[in-house]
Design a protein around this motif. Structure first.
Motif, PDB file in Angstrom:
ATOM      1  N   GLY A 107      13.861  35.985  37.147  1.00  0.00           N
ATOM      2  CA  GLY A 107      14.487  36.423  38.034  1.00  0.00           C
ATOM      3  C   GLY A 107      15.461  37.283  38.178  1.00  0.00           C
ATOM      4  N   VAL A 108      15.118  38.188  37.983  1.00  0.00           N
ATOM      5  CA  VAL A 108      16.594  39.389  38.675  1.00  0.00           C
ATOM      6  C   VAL A 108      17.292  39.666  39.714  1.00  0.00           C
ATOM      7  N   ILE A 138      17.821  33.177  37.381  1.00  0.00           N
ATOM      8  CA  ILE A 138      17.927  34.059  38.306  1.00  0.00           C
ATOM      9  C   ILE A 138      19.623  34.519  37.384  1.00  0.00           C
ATOM     10  N   ILE A 139      19.217  36.105  36.699  1.00  0.00           N
ATOM     11  CA  ILE A 139      19.843  36.352  36.466  1.00  0.00           C
ATOM     12  C   ILE A 139      20.220  37.464  37.802  1.00  0.00           C
ATOM     13  N   ALA A 140      21.812  37.330  38.710  1.00  0.00           N
ATOM     14  CA  ALA A 140      22.325  38.214  39.091  1.00  0.00           C
ATOM     15  C   ALA A 140      23.632  38.890  38.551  1.00  0.00           C
ATOM     16  N   GLU A 141      23.472  39.683  38.866  1.00  0.00           N
ATOM     17  CA  GLU A 141      24.812  41.378  38.819  1.00  0.00           C
ATOM     18  C   GLU A 141      26.168  40.412  40.041  1.00  0.00           C
ATOM     19  N   LYS A 157      14.225  41.670  42.260  1.00  0.00           N
ATOM     20  CA  LYS A 157      15.164  41.814  44.044  1.00  0.00           C
ATOM     21  C   LYS A 157      16.407  42.737  44.060  1.00  0.00           C
ATOM     22  N   SER A 158      16.331  43.509  45.209  1.00  0.00           N
ATOM     23  CA  SER A 158      17.754  43.924  45.256  1.00  0.00           C
ATOM     24  C   SER A 158      18.867  43.501  46.242  1.00  0.00           C
ATOM     25  N   LEU A 159      19.945  42.899  46.442  1.00  0.00           N
ATOM     26  CA  LEU A 159      20.447  42.556  47.037  1.00  0.00           C
ATOM     27  C   LEU A 159      21.059  44.446  48.319  1.00  0.00           C
ATOM     28  N   GLY A 160      20.776  45.316  47.727  1.00  0.00           N
ATOM     29  CA  GLY A 160      21.060  46.174  48.631  1.00  0.00           C
ATOM     30  C   GLY A 160      21.906  46.996  47.833  1.00  0.00           C
TER      31      GLY A 160
END
Ligand code: TXA
Ligand code: MG
Length: 373
Positions: A282-283, A329-332, A299-302
Protein backbone atom coordinates in the motif's frame (compact mmCIF):
# COMPACT_ATOMS: atom_id res chain seq x y z
CA UNK A 1 -22.19 -2.14 35.57
CA UNK A 2 -21.24 -5.82 35.22
CA UNK A 3 -19.37 -6.62 32.06
CA UNK A 4 -19.00 -10.17 30.81
CA UNK A 5 -16.28 -11.25 28.39
CA UNK A 6 -18.96 -11.89 25.76
CA UNK A 7 -21.30 -9.02 26.25
CA UNK A 8 -24.14 -8.39 23.86
CA UNK A 9 -23.74 -6.09 20.87
CA UNK A 10 -23.05 -2.48 21.85
CA UNK A 11 -25.95 -0.15 20.94
CA UNK A 12 -25.15 2.78 18.65
CA UNK A 13 -27.19 5.95 19.21
CA UNK A 14 -27.14 8.39 16.30
CA UNK A 15 -27.03 12.01 17.43
CA UNK A 16 -26.97 15.34 15.65
CA UNK A 17 -23.35 16.52 16.09
CA UNK A 18 -24.33 20.18 16.44
CA UNK A 19 -27.68 19.94 18.23
CA UNK A 20 -27.93 16.55 19.94
CA UNK A 21 -31.36 15.53 21.25
CA UNK A 22 -31.15 15.83 24.99
CA UNK A 23 -33.09 12.56 25.57
CA UNK A 24 -30.41 10.57 23.72
CA UNK A 25 -27.62 12.29 25.62
CA UNK A 26 -29.45 11.55 28.88
CA UNK A 27 -29.51 7.82 28.10
CA UNK A 28 -25.73 7.94 27.74
CA UNK A 29 -25.27 10.17 30.79
CA UNK A 30 -27.27 7.72 32.85
CA UNK A 31 -24.87 4.94 31.86
CA UNK A 32 -21.88 7.10 32.89
CA UNK A 33 -23.47 7.93 36.27
CA UNK A 34 -24.05 4.22 36.93
CA UNK A 35 -20.38 3.44 36.29
CA UNK A 36 -20.71 2.32 32.66
CA UNK A 37 -18.70 3.13 29.53
CA UNK A 38 -19.88 5.31 26.64
CA UNK A 39 -17.96 6.23 23.49
CA UNK A 40 -18.67 9.74 22.21
CA UNK A 41 -17.41 12.12 19.51
CA UNK A 42 -15.10 15.01 20.25
CA UNK A 43 -13.68 17.47 17.71
CA UNK A 44 -10.41 15.45 17.65
CA UNK A 45 -11.21 11.71 17.83
CA UNK A 46 -13.86 9.57 19.57
CA UNK A 47 -13.32 9.16 23.31
CA UNK A 48 -14.31 6.28 25.59
CA UNK A 49 -15.89 7.91 28.63
CA UNK A 50 -16.23 6.85 32.26
CA UNK A 51 -16.97 8.78 35.45
CA UNK A 52 -13.50 10.12 36.34
CA UNK A 53 -14.33 10.07 40.05
CA UNK A 54 -15.47 6.42 40.09
CA UNK A 55 -12.41 4.15 40.37
CA UNK A 56 -14.34 1.00 39.36
CA UNK A 57 -15.63 2.66 36.21
CA UNK A 58 -12.16 3.90 35.28
CA UNK A 59 -10.71 0.44 35.87
CA UNK A 60 -13.38 -1.02 33.55
CA UNK A 61 -12.34 1.56 30.97
CA UNK A 62 -8.73 0.33 31.03
CA UNK A 63 -9.98 -3.26 30.70
CA UNK A 64 -12.29 -2.52 27.78
CA UNK A 65 -9.46 -0.86 25.84
CA UNK A 66 -6.84 -3.40 27.02
CA UNK A 67 -4.84 -0.35 28.04
CA UNK A 68 -1.83 -0.67 30.35
CA UNK A 69 -2.72 0.64 33.81
CA UNK A 70 0.27 3.00 33.89
CA UNK A 71 -1.09 5.20 31.08
CA UNK A 72 -3.70 7.62 32.47
CA UNK A 73 -6.62 8.99 30.44
CA UNK A 74 -7.41 12.67 29.87
CA UNK A 75 -10.17 14.04 32.10
CA UNK A 76 -12.81 16.05 30.20
CA UNK A 77 -14.72 18.96 31.74
CA UNK A 78 -17.44 21.27 30.45
CA UNK A 79 -16.73 24.27 32.65
CA UNK A 80 -13.56 25.84 33.95
CA UNK A 81 -14.59 25.72 37.61
CA UNK A 82 -14.17 21.92 37.49
CA UNK A 83 -10.48 22.44 36.75
CA UNK A 84 -10.09 24.13 40.13
CA UNK A 85 -11.65 21.07 41.79
CA UNK A 86 -9.47 18.55 39.96
CA UNK A 87 -6.16 20.45 40.04
CA UNK A 88 -4.21 21.50 43.11
CA UNK A 89 -2.80 24.57 41.40
CA UNK A 90 -3.85 26.47 38.29
CA UNK A 91 -0.91 28.62 37.17
CA UNK A 92 -1.58 31.98 35.44
CA UNK A 93 -0.21 30.60 32.16
CA UNK A 94 -2.87 27.87 32.26
CA UNK A 95 -5.57 30.47 32.84
CA UNK A 96 -4.43 32.34 29.74
CA UNK A 97 -4.41 29.18 27.69
CA UNK A 98 -7.84 28.05 28.88
CA UNK A 99 -9.28 31.43 27.98
CA UNK A 100 -7.74 31.36 24.53
CA UNK A 101 -8.02 27.69 23.49
CA UNK A 102 -10.92 26.15 25.42
CA UNK A 103 -13.16 24.58 24.47
CA UNK A 104 -10.72 23.02 22.01
CA UNK A 105 -8.00 20.47 21.28
CA UNK A 106 -5.57 21.44 24.05
CA UNK A 107 -4.91 19.26 27.12
CA UNK A 108 -3.13 20.81 30.09
CA UNK A 109 -1.21 18.88 32.72
CA UNK A 110 -1.75 20.12 36.31
CA UNK A 111 -0.75 19.02 39.79
CA UNK A 112 -3.71 16.92 40.84
CA UNK A 113 -6.07 17.34 43.75
CA UNK A 114 -6.31 14.58 46.38
CA UNK A 115 -9.93 13.91 45.44
CA UNK A 116 -9.00 12.39 42.07
CA UNK A 117 -8.87 8.58 42.37
CA UNK A 118 -5.45 6.94 42.05
CA UNK A 119 -6.47 4.81 39.05
CA UNK A 120 -7.70 7.87 37.07
CA UNK A 121 -4.20 9.37 37.13
CA UNK A 122 -2.38 6.01 37.08
CA UNK A 123 -0.71 6.87 40.36
CA UNK A 124 0.81 10.13 39.09
CA UNK A 125 0.87 13.40 41.04
CA UNK A 126 -0.45 15.17 37.93
CA UNK A 127 -3.68 15.15 35.94
CA UNK A 128 -4.31 15.91 32.25
CA UNK A 129 -7.49 17.95 31.65
CA UNK A 130 -9.24 19.34 28.61
CA UNK A 131 -12.53 20.93 27.60
CA UNK A 132 -13.62 19.47 24.25
CA UNK A 133 -15.23 21.61 21.55
CA UNK A 134 -18.04 19.32 20.48
CA UNK A 135 -21.70 19.79 21.33
CA UNK A 136 -22.21 16.06 22.02
CA UNK A 137 -19.18 15.78 24.31
CA UNK A 138 -20.10 18.93 26.23
CA UNK A 139 -23.74 17.85 26.61
CA UNK A 140 -22.69 14.40 27.83
CA UNK A 141 -20.38 15.82 30.52
CA UNK A 142 -23.04 18.30 31.58
CA UNK A 143 -25.86 15.75 31.79
CA UNK A 144 -23.63 13.24 33.61
CA UNK A 145 -22.71 15.97 36.05
CA UNK A 146 -19.29 14.35 36.37
CA UNK A 147 -15.85 15.00 34.90
CA UNK A 148 -15.38 12.28 32.27
CA UNK A 149 -12.16 10.29 31.91
CA UNK A 150 -11.82 9.54 28.23
CA UNK A 151 -8.93 8.05 26.34
CA UNK A 152 -9.35 7.60 22.61
CA UNK A 153 -12.01 4.91 21.99
CA UNK A 154 -9.77 2.37 20.26
CA UNK A 155 -8.21 -0.88 21.43
CA UNK A 156 -4.79 -0.01 22.86
CA UNK A 157 -2.17 0.27 20.12
CA UNK A 158 -4.68 0.74 17.25
CA UNK A 159 -5.14 4.02 15.35
CA UNK A 160 -7.51 6.41 17.18
CA UNK A 161 -11.12 6.29 15.93
CA UNK A 162 -12.41 9.17 13.85
CA UNK A 163 -15.86 7.63 13.28
CA UNK A 164 -18.37 5.61 15.28
CA UNK A 165 -17.70 2.66 12.95
CA UNK A 166 -14.03 2.62 13.98
CA UNK A 167 -15.15 2.49 17.62
CA UNK A 168 -17.61 -0.31 16.88
CA UNK A 169 -14.96 -2.32 15.00
CA UNK A 170 -12.62 -2.19 18.02
CA UNK A 171 -14.96 -2.22 21.01
CA UNK A 172 -18.29 -3.82 20.07
CA UNK A 173 -19.45 -5.96 22.99
CA UNK A 174 -16.88 -4.44 25.33
CA UNK A 175 -18.63 -1.13 26.13
CA UNK A 176 -22.18 -0.03 26.98
CA UNK A 177 -23.03 2.44 24.20
CA UNK A 178 -21.67 4.53 21.34
CA UNK A 179 -22.95 8.02 20.55
CA UNK A 180 -22.56 8.39 16.79
CA UNK A 181 -22.09 12.03 15.83
CA UNK A 182 -20.49 11.34 12.42
CA UNK A 183 -16.82 11.78 11.48
CA UNK A 184 -14.62 13.97 13.68
CA UNK A 185 -13.39 17.32 12.38
CA UNK A 186 -9.71 17.41 13.37
CA UNK A 187 -8.76 13.74 13.13
CA UNK A 188 -5.71 13.72 15.43
CA UNK A 189 -5.85 13.91 19.23
CA UNK A 190 -5.43 17.03 21.35
CA UNK A 191 -2.06 18.65 22.02
CA UNK A 192 -0.81 17.73 25.52
CA UNK A 193 1.09 20.59 27.19
CA UNK A 194 3.02 20.34 30.46
CA UNK A 195 3.11 23.62 32.38
CA UNK A 196 4.98 22.22 35.37
CA UNK A 197 8.29 22.90 33.59
CA UNK A 198 9.71 26.19 32.39
CA UNK A 199 9.48 26.78 29.47
CA UNK A 200 6.29 24.74 29.00
CA UNK A 201 6.75 21.55 27.05
CA UNK A 202 4.58 19.79 24.47
CA UNK A 203 4.34 16.13 25.48
CA UNK A 204 2.17 15.21 22.51
CA UNK A 205 1.62 17.39 19.42
CA UNK A 206 -2.02 17.48 18.33
CA UNK A 207 -4.95 19.60 17.23
CA UNK A 208 -3.61 22.88 18.67
CA UNK A 209 -0.53 23.81 16.62
CA UNK A 210 2.77 24.58 18.35
CA UNK A 211 2.87 27.90 16.49
CA UNK A 212 -0.41 28.98 18.15
CA UNK A 213 0.89 28.09 21.62
CA UNK A 214 4.11 30.05 21.00
CA UNK A 215 2.06 33.10 20.00
CA UNK A 216 0.45 33.10 23.44
CA UNK A 217 3.28 31.84 25.66
CA UNK A 218 6.42 32.85 23.80
CA UNK A 219 8.84 30.02 24.44
CA UNK A 220 7.40 26.51 24.23
CA UNK A 221 9.64 23.47 23.84
CA UNK A 222 8.93 20.12 22.31
CA UNK A 223 9.67 17.10 24.46
CA UNK A 224 12.53 15.27 22.68
CA UNK A 225 10.22 12.30 22.18
CA UNK A 226 7.87 14.38 20.02
CA UNK A 227 10.47 14.82 17.33
CA UNK A 228 12.19 11.49 17.91
CA UNK A 229 13.30 9.59 14.87
CA UNK A 230 14.02 6.48 16.86
CA UNK A 231 12.83 4.81 20.06
CA UNK A 232 13.52 6.96 23.16
CA UNK A 233 14.62 5.15 26.36
CA UNK A 234 11.66 4.71 28.72
CA UNK A 235 13.29 6.55 31.67
CA UNK A 236 13.42 9.73 29.59
CA UNK A 237 9.68 9.80 28.88
CA UNK A 238 7.47 11.94 31.13
CA UNK A 239 4.10 11.41 29.47
CA UNK A 240 3.32 7.76 30.16
CA UNK A 241 1.65 7.31 26.77
CA UNK A 242 4.91 8.00 25.01
CA UNK A 243 6.44 4.65 25.77
CA UNK A 244 3.52 2.56 24.61
CA UNK A 245 3.09 1.30 21.06
CA UNK A 246 0.57 3.54 19.37
CA UNK A 247 -1.40 4.29 16.25
CA UNK A 248 -0.26 1.14 14.56
CA UNK A 249 -2.23 -0.59 11.81
CA UNK A 250 -1.65 -4.32 11.31
CA UNK A 251 0.61 -3.76 8.31
CA UNK A 252 4.25 -2.80 8.60
CA UNK A 253 4.66 0.96 8.03
CA UNK A 254 7.64 2.68 6.40
CA UNK A 255 7.84 6.50 6.38
CA UNK A 256 9.81 8.15 3.60
CA UNK A 257 10.97 11.67 4.44
CA UNK A 258 12.79 14.39 2.49
CA UNK A 259 12.22 16.79 -0.39
CA UNK A 260 9.32 15.81 -2.67
CA UNK A 261 11.20 14.58 -5.76
CA UNK A 262 13.47 12.43 -3.61
CA UNK A 263 10.49 11.06 -1.68
CA UNK A 264 8.67 10.13 -4.88
CA UNK A 265 11.72 8.35 -6.25
CA UNK A 266 12.26 6.43 -2.99
CA UNK A 267 8.61 5.40 -2.60
CA UNK A 268 8.62 4.10 -6.20
CA UNK A 269 11.83 2.16 -5.59
CA UNK A 270 10.57 0.60 -2.34
CA UNK A 271 7.13 -0.24 -3.74
CA UNK A 272 8.74 -1.86 -6.79
CA UNK A 273 11.14 -3.99 -4.80
CA UNK A 274 8.48 -5.18 -2.33
CA UNK A 275 6.10 -6.09 -5.15
CA UNK A 276 8.82 -8.12 -6.85
CA UNK A 277 9.00 -10.15 -3.63
CA UNK A 278 5.25 -10.80 -3.83
CA UNK A 279 4.40 -8.54 -0.89
CA UNK A 280 1.02 -6.72 -1.01
CA UNK A 281 2.00 -3.06 -1.01
CA UNK A 282 0.00 0.00 0.00
CA UNK A 283 1.20 3.53 -0.71
CA UNK A 284 0.01 6.44 1.39
CA UNK A 285 0.48 9.33 -1.02
CA UNK A 286 -0.74 12.90 -1.39
CA UNK A 287 -2.84 14.55 -4.11
CA UNK A 288 0.26 16.04 -5.71
CA UNK A 289 2.08 12.71 -6.04
CA UNK A 290 -0.52 9.94 -6.26
CA UNK A 291 -0.62 9.69 -10.05
CA UNK A 292 3.02 8.60 -10.27
CA UNK A 293 2.81 5.41 -8.18
CA UNK A 294 2.17 1.77 -8.89
CA UNK A 295 1.16 -0.44 -5.96
CA UNK A 296 -1.63 -2.82 -4.87
CA UNK A 297 -3.51 -0.12 -2.96
CA UNK A 298 -2.81 3.62 -3.28
CA UNK A 299 -4.55 6.23 -1.18
CA UNK A 300 -4.15 9.97 -0.83
CA UNK A 301 -4.04 11.86 2.46
CA UNK A 302 -5.18 14.98 0.57
CA UNK A 303 -3.08 17.90 -0.60
CA UNK A 304 0.29 18.13 1.12
CA UNK A 305 -0.32 21.87 1.29
CA UNK A 306 -3.52 21.36 3.33
CA UNK A 307 -2.19 19.77 6.49
CA UNK A 308 -5.54 20.07 8.27
CA UNK A 309 -7.04 17.74 5.67
CA UNK A 310 -4.06 15.39 5.95
CA UNK A 311 -4.59 15.19 9.74
CA UNK A 312 -8.31 14.56 9.30
CA UNK A 313 -7.70 11.64 6.92
CA UNK A 314 -4.68 9.97 8.53
CA UNK A 315 -6.14 7.47 11.03
CA UNK A 316 -9.05 6.51 8.87
CA UNK A 317 -6.73 5.71 5.93
CA UNK A 318 -4.44 3.62 8.14
CA UNK A 319 -7.49 1.57 9.11
CA UNK A 320 -8.58 1.29 5.45
CA UNK A 321 -5.23 -0.26 4.53
CA UNK A 322 -5.85 -2.93 7.17
CA UNK A 323 -9.24 -3.69 5.65
CA UNK A 324 -7.53 -4.08 2.24
CA UNK A 325 -5.09 -6.51 3.87
CA UNK A 326 -1.84 -4.95 2.67
CA UNK A 327 1.40 -6.28 4.20
CA UNK A 328 3.32 -3.04 4.05
CA UNK A 329 2.33 0.63 3.90
CA UNK A 330 4.86 3.01 2.38
CA UNK A 331 3.92 6.49 3.57
CA UNK A 332 5.16 9.84 2.32
CA UNK A 333 6.29 12.26 4.99
CA UNK A 334 4.74 15.75 5.02
CA UNK A 335 5.80 19.12 6.41
CA UNK A 336 5.91 19.46 10.20
CA UNK A 337 4.21 22.89 10.14
CA UNK A 338 0.83 23.30 11.84
CA UNK A 339 -0.98 19.98 12.24
CA UNK A 340 1.81 18.38 10.20
CA UNK A 341 3.81 18.01 13.41
CA UNK A 342 1.10 15.77 14.91
CA UNK A 343 0.77 13.85 11.62
CA UNK A 344 4.50 13.13 11.43
CA UNK A 345 4.65 12.17 15.12
CA UNK A 346 1.83 9.63 14.62
CA UNK A 347 3.26 8.28 11.36
CA UNK A 348 6.70 7.80 12.86
CA UNK A 349 5.23 6.03 15.87
CA UNK A 350 2.99 3.88 13.65
CA UNK A 351 6.11 2.83 11.74
CA UNK A 352 7.97 1.90 14.92
CA UNK A 353 10.53 4.49 13.69
CA UNK A 354 11.04 2.68 10.41
CA UNK A 355 12.04 5.96 8.71
CA UNK A 356 13.80 6.21 5.37
CA UNK A 357 15.52 9.51 4.56
CA UNK A 358 15.25 10.08 0.84
CA UNK A 359 18.21 11.86 -0.72
CA UNK A 360 17.85 13.55 -4.07
CA UNK A 361 20.82 13.36 -6.40
CA UNK A 362 19.77 16.36 -8.49
CA UNK A 363 19.00 19.96 -7.54
CA UNK A 364 16.70 20.48 -4.55
CA UNK A 365 13.84 22.10 -6.41
CA UNK A 366 11.01 21.67 -3.91
CA UNK A 367 12.59 22.78 -0.65
CA UNK A 368 9.31 24.39 0.43
CA UNK A 369 8.11 21.01 1.57
CA UNK A 370 11.00 20.30 3.91
CA UNK A 371 10.77 21.68 7.37
CA UNK A 372 12.43 21.32 10.68
CA UNK A 373 11.27 22.15 14.18
O1 TXA B 1 -8.04 14.44 21.71
C1 TXA B 1 -7.81 13.77 22.70
O2 TXA B 1 -6.97 14.08 23.55
C2 TXA B 1 -8.61 12.46 22.87
C3 TXA B 1 -10.08 12.84 23.00
C4 TXA B 1 -10.95 11.65 23.30
O3 TXA B 1 -10.23 13.85 23.95
N1 TXA B 1 -8.15 11.72 24.00
C5 TXA B 1 -6.97 11.05 24.00
O4 TXA B 1 -6.73 10.37 25.18
O5 TXA B 1 -6.20 11.03 23.07
P1 TXA B 1 -5.60 9.25 25.32
O6 TXA B 1 -5.85 8.66 26.68
O7 TXA B 1 -5.67 8.30 24.19
O8 TXA B 1 -4.27 10.02 25.37
C6 TXA B 1 -3.93 10.75 26.53
C7 TXA B 1 -2.49 11.11 26.52
C8 TXA B 1 -1.61 9.89 26.72
O9 TXA B 1 -0.48 10.02 25.90
C9 TXA B 1 -1.28 9.99 28.21
O10 TXA B 1 -0.06 9.38 28.51
C10 TXA B 1 -1.22 11.48 28.40
O11 TXA B 1 -2.25 12.00 27.59
N2 TXA B 1 -1.45 11.83 29.81
C11 TXA B 1 -2.52 11.58 30.57
N3 TXA B 1 -2.33 12.01 31.83
C12 TXA B 1 -1.11 12.58 31.86
C13 TXA B 1 -0.34 13.22 32.87
N4 TXA B 1 -0.79 13.36 34.09
N5 TXA B 1 0.88 13.68 32.54
C14 TXA B 1 1.35 13.55 31.29
N6 TXA B 1 0.67 12.95 30.28
C15 TXA B 1 -0.54 12.46 30.56
MG1 MG C 1 -5.09 7.08 22.60
Amino acid sequence: MIRHPRMKQTPVLKVNPRKPKIEKVQVAADIIRKGGLVAFPTETVYGLGADALNPKAVLALFEAKKRPLDNPPIVHVENISDVYRLAKQVPPKAERLMKKFWPGPLTLVFKRSERVPYVTVAGLETIAIRMPQHAVALALIKESNRPIAAPSANLAGRPSPTSAKHVFDDLNGRIDAILDGGPTRIGVESTVLDLSVDPPQVLRPGGTPLEALRKVLGDVKLHPFVVAEREVPIEKTRSPGMKHKHYAPNAEVIVVEGAIPAVIAKVKELAGSYRLKGVKVGVLATDETIAGYRADVIKSLGSRFNLDAVAQNLFSLLREFDVEGVDVIIAEGVSTEGLGLAVMNRLRKASGYNIVKAEYAGKNLYRRDKCSV
